[in-house]
Motif scaffolding. Sequence first.
Motif, PDB file in Angstrom:
ATOM      1  N   ARG A 185       0.763  -1.249  -0.046  1.00 51.63           N
ATOM      2  CA  ARG A 185       0.189   0.016  -0.027  1.00 51.63           C
ATOM      3  C   ARG A 185       0.520   1.052  -0.005  1.00 51.63           C
ATOM      4  O   ARG A 185       0.562   2.343  -0.734  1.00 51.63           O
ATOM      5  CB  ARG A 185      -1.123  -0.121   1.238  1.00 51.63           C
ATOM      6  CG  ARG A 185      -2.047   1.336   1.396  1.00 51.63           C
ATOM      7  CD  ARG A 185      -2.837   1.087   2.450  1.00 51.63           C
ATOM      8  NE  ARG A 185      -3.582  -0.178   2.337  1.00 51.63           N
ATOM      9  CZ  ARG A 185      -4.335  -0.380   3.049  1.00 51.63           C
ATOM     10  NH1 ARG A 185      -4.733   0.021   4.196  1.00 51.63           N
ATOM     11  NH2 ARG A 185      -5.199  -1.739   2.755  1.00 51.63           N
ATOM     12  N   ALA A 186       1.962   1.367   0.756  1.00 53.10           N
ATOM     13  CA  ALA A 186       2.880   2.339   1.008  1.00 53.10           C
ATOM     14  C   ALA A 186       3.508   2.559  -0.456  1.00 53.10           C
ATOM     15  O   ALA A 186       3.660   3.777  -0.994  1.00 53.10           O
ATOM     16  CB  ALA A 186       3.895   2.055   1.969  1.00 53.10           C
ATOM     17  N   HIS A 187       3.810   1.454  -1.131  1.00 51.70           N
ATOM     18  CA  HIS A 187       4.497   1.743  -2.469  1.00 51.70           C
ATOM     19  C   HIS A 187       3.593   2.311  -3.494  1.00 51.70           C
ATOM     20  O   HIS A 187       4.026   3.216  -4.254  1.00 51.70           O
ATOM     21  CB  HIS A 187       4.939   0.296  -2.778  1.00 51.70           C
ATOM     22  CG  HIS A 187       5.471   0.120  -4.381  1.00 51.70           C
ATOM     23  ND1 HIS A 187       6.001  -0.954  -4.820  1.00 51.70           N
ATOM     24  CD2 HIS A 187       5.874   1.229  -5.003  1.00 51.70           C
ATOM     25  CE1 HIS A 187       6.466  -0.816  -6.123  1.00 51.70           C
ATOM     26  NE2 HIS A 187       6.444   0.314  -6.335  1.00 51.70           N
ATOM     27  N   ILE A 188       2.158   1.858  -3.350  1.00 46.52           N
ATOM     28  CA  ILE A 188       1.213   2.329  -4.281  1.00 46.52           C
ATOM     29  C   ILE A 188       0.949   3.638  -4.102  1.00 46.52           C
ATOM     30  O   ILE A 188       0.877   4.494  -4.978  1.00 46.52           O
ATOM     31  CB  ILE A 188      -0.061   1.422  -4.416  1.00 46.52           C
ATOM     32  CG1 ILE A 188       0.249   0.169  -4.847  1.00 46.52           C
ATOM     33  CG2 ILE A 188      -1.116   2.263  -5.283  1.00 46.52           C
ATOM     34  CD1 ILE A 188       0.761  -0.056  -6.263  1.00 46.52           C
ATOM     35  N   GLN A 189       0.973   4.106  -2.755  1.00 50.96           N
ATOM     36  CA  GLN A 189       0.530   5.552  -2.390  1.00 50.96           C
ATOM     37  C   GLN A 189       1.577   6.606  -2.868  1.00 50.96           C
ATOM     38  O   GLN A 189       1.641   7.489  -3.410  1.00 50.96           O
ATOM     39  CB  GLN A 189       0.388   5.462  -1.171  1.00 50.96           C
ATOM     40  CG  GLN A 189      -0.917   4.938  -0.586  1.00 50.96           C
ATOM     41  CD  GLN A 189      -1.117   4.957   1.040  1.00 50.96           C
ATOM     42  OE1 GLN A 189      -0.005   5.533   1.714  1.00 50.96           O
ATOM     43  NE2 GLN A 189      -2.333   4.992   1.482  1.00 50.96           N
ATOM     44  N   HIS A 190       3.062   5.835  -2.862  1.00 46.96           N
ATOM     45  CA  HIS A 190       4.188   6.668  -3.369  1.00 46.96           C
ATOM     46  C   HIS A 190       4.107   7.202  -4.869  1.00 46.96           C
ATOM     47  O   HIS A 190       4.470   7.917  -5.059  1.00 46.96           O
ATOM     48  CB  HIS A 190       5.314   6.020  -2.914  1.00 46.96           C
ATOM     49  CG  HIS A 190       6.767   6.972  -2.696  1.00 46.96           C
ATOM     50  ND1 HIS A 190       6.771   7.898  -1.718  1.00 46.96           N
ATOM     51  CD2 HIS A 190       7.863   7.061  -3.515  1.00 46.96           C
ATOM     52  CE1 HIS A 190       7.777   8.708  -2.033  1.00 46.96           C
ATOM     53  NE2 HIS A 190       8.465   8.183  -3.044  1.00 46.96           N
ATOM     54  N   LEU A 191       3.696   6.021  -5.464  1.00 47.33           N
ATOM     55  CA  LEU A 191       3.657   6.376  -6.807  1.00 47.33           C
ATOM     56  C   LEU A 191       2.405   7.172  -7.225  1.00 47.33           C
ATOM     57  O   LEU A 191       2.622   8.017  -8.220  1.00 47.33           O
ATOM     58  CB  LEU A 191       3.320   4.922  -7.714  1.00 47.33           C
ATOM     59  CG  LEU A 191       4.411   3.868  -7.792  1.00 47.33           C
ATOM     60  CD1 LEU A 191       3.752   2.573  -8.230  1.00 47.33           C
ATOM     61  CD2 LEU A 191       5.539   4.429  -8.757  1.00 47.33           C
ATOM     62  N   LEU A 192       1.299   7.319  -6.575  1.00 46.12           N
ATOM     63  CA  LEU A 192       0.435   8.129  -6.746  1.00 46.12           C
ATOM     64  C   LEU A 192       0.607   9.555  -6.290  1.00 46.12           C
ATOM     65  O   LEU A 192       0.483  10.495  -7.006  1.00 46.12           O
ATOM     66  CB  LEU A 192      -0.854   7.814  -5.839  1.00 46.12           C
ATOM     67  CG  LEU A 192      -2.037   8.712  -5.757  1.00 46.12           C
ATOM     68  CD1 LEU A 192      -2.782   8.272  -7.111  1.00 46.12           C
ATOM     69  CD2 LEU A 192      -3.120   8.378  -4.683  1.00 46.12           C
ATOM     70  N   ALA A 193       1.731   9.685  -5.418  1.00 46.43           N
ATOM     71  CA  ALA A 193       1.989  10.988  -4.919  1.00 46.43           C
ATOM     72  C   ALA A 193       2.784  11.456  -5.941  1.00 46.43           C
ATOM     73  O   ALA A 193       2.659  12.900  -6.404  1.00 46.43           O
ATOM     74  CB  ALA A 193       2.963  11.036  -3.836  1.00 46.43           C
ATOM     75  N   ASN A 210       3.903  13.297   1.545  1.00 49.76           N
ATOM     76  CA  ASN A 210       3.388  14.612   1.783  1.00 49.76           C
ATOM     77  C   ASN A 210       4.876  15.378   1.209  1.00 49.76           C
ATOM     78  O   ASN A 210       4.662  16.587   0.712  1.00 49.76           O
ATOM     79  CB  ASN A 210       3.570  14.926   3.265  1.00 49.76           C
ATOM     80  CG  ASN A 210       2.142  14.524   3.753  1.00 49.76           C
ATOM     81  OD1 ASN A 210       1.059  14.616   2.969  1.00 49.76           O
ATOM     82  ND2 ASN A 210       1.695  14.072   5.148  1.00 49.76           N
ATOM     83  N   LEU A 211       6.024  14.642   1.450  1.00 50.17           N
ATOM     84  CA  LEU A 211       7.061  15.255   0.946  1.00 50.17           C
ATOM     85  C   LEU A 211       7.300  15.507  -0.538  1.00 50.17           C
ATOM     86  O   LEU A 211       7.304  16.634  -1.281  1.00 50.17           O
ATOM     87  CB  LEU A 211       8.540  14.632   1.236  1.00 50.17           C
ATOM     88  CG  LEU A 211       9.633  15.078   0.844  1.00 50.17           C
ATOM     89  CD1 LEU A 211      10.206  16.348   1.319  1.00 50.17           C
ATOM     90  CD2 LEU A 211      10.776  14.195   0.957  1.00 50.17           C
ATOM     91  N   VAL A 212       6.736  14.473  -1.052  1.00 50.21           N
ATOM     92  CA  VAL A 212       6.777  14.590  -2.621  1.00 50.21           C
ATOM     93  C   VAL A 212       5.450  15.446  -3.259  1.00 50.21           C
ATOM     94  O   VAL A 212       5.848  16.414  -4.098  1.00 50.21           O
ATOM     95  CB  VAL A 212       6.511  13.105  -3.227  1.00 50.21           C
ATOM     96  CG1 VAL A 212       5.920  13.115  -4.972  1.00 50.21           C
ATOM     97  CG2 VAL A 212       7.274  12.278  -3.115  1.00 50.21           C
ATOM     98  N   THR A 220       2.627  17.105 -11.704  1.00 54.43           N
ATOM     99  CA  THR A 220       2.715  15.394 -11.611  1.00 54.43           C
ATOM    100  C   THR A 220       3.707  15.018 -12.670  1.00 54.43           C
ATOM    101  O   THR A 220       4.065  15.700 -13.712  1.00 54.43           O
ATOM    102  CB  THR A 220       1.500  14.883 -11.579  1.00 54.43           C
ATOM    103  OG1 THR A 220       1.075  15.341 -13.473  1.00 54.43           O
ATOM    104  CG2 THR A 220       0.476  15.410 -10.929  1.00 54.43           C
ATOM    105  N   LEU A 221       4.237  13.898 -12.089  1.00 57.61           N
ATOM    106  CA  LEU A 221       5.053  12.981 -13.250  1.00 57.61           C
ATOM    107  C   LEU A 221       4.264  11.846 -13.642  1.00 57.61           C
ATOM    108  O   LEU A 221       4.099  10.971 -12.625  1.00 57.61           O
ATOM    109  CB  LEU A 221       6.335  12.663 -12.329  1.00 57.61           C
ATOM    110  CG  LEU A 221       7.283  13.600 -11.768  1.00 57.61           C
ATOM    111  CD1 LEU A 221       8.415  13.032 -11.219  1.00 57.61           C
ATOM    112  CD2 LEU A 221       7.431  14.893 -12.904  1.00 57.61           C
TER     113      LEU A 221
END
Length: 252
Positions: A185-193, A210-212, A220-221
């Motif tokens: 979940r954290a991985h997917i959320q980081h990609l979403l960021a 939040n940093l991203v 966005t990228l």
Amino acid sequence: MRKEIVLCGIAAAALGGMILAVSTSGEARRVHDPATATKVRTERTADAPEKADFRARIDALLNGQTVPPAPEEPTFSVPRTLSEYDTAIIGTPLATEEQCVDYLLSVNPHPAISVSPRELVAYYYQEGAREGIRPDVAFAQALKETGFFRYGGTVTPDQNNYCGLGTTSTQVKGAYFPTSQMGVRAHIQHLLAYASTRKPIYPVIDPRYNLVRNVYGASTLGHWPDLNGRWAVPGDSYGQSILSMFRAILQK
């Protein structure tokens, strides 16, 4: 005359007994009627979850707690991925879960993960679908980041950290997650960021989300090659290598 009275009395008593027997028998049939009994049990069963939920809410209030609402279902649209050469981070899977599992095991038959390969892949598809992130390519990224779950670098298997979250140097091990699913979940959320300004469906557990978002703001990228030099440094062909692994998965 006396005999007639006695006979009439006997007949009346017998008739009364028959009526009583019929009445009693009829009541017994109504009480033990299977249809009626089933209906009562069904109604009680249907009420049980509501009563249990009501009790749980009362207990929570008495203990000064709150019952969190269930996460909302996605209401956004996700573009359908049609080609293996589509480089977008957001989209739908092209590879099947079985292809992902087969590709992993063809390279590393004994991955160092806390769940079965099938379970881990299923988490990627569940979490990816929830946030609109392509799960098959995200899984390919996990394979790259962990060396097909052999590790050997700064991150260790017990961290359930499949994408190097928070690992900024060889001395910093990065984030730990309590379960495999939370790591996914954290991985997917980081990609979403990186790929969207939309907030995740579930509460944020990615420690760098939040940093991203603060760095990129309204920008966005949206494509995997956009992560070159950002997710990994120097990472000149980081995104392209992930897409190459994804295409290898499709061959399984």
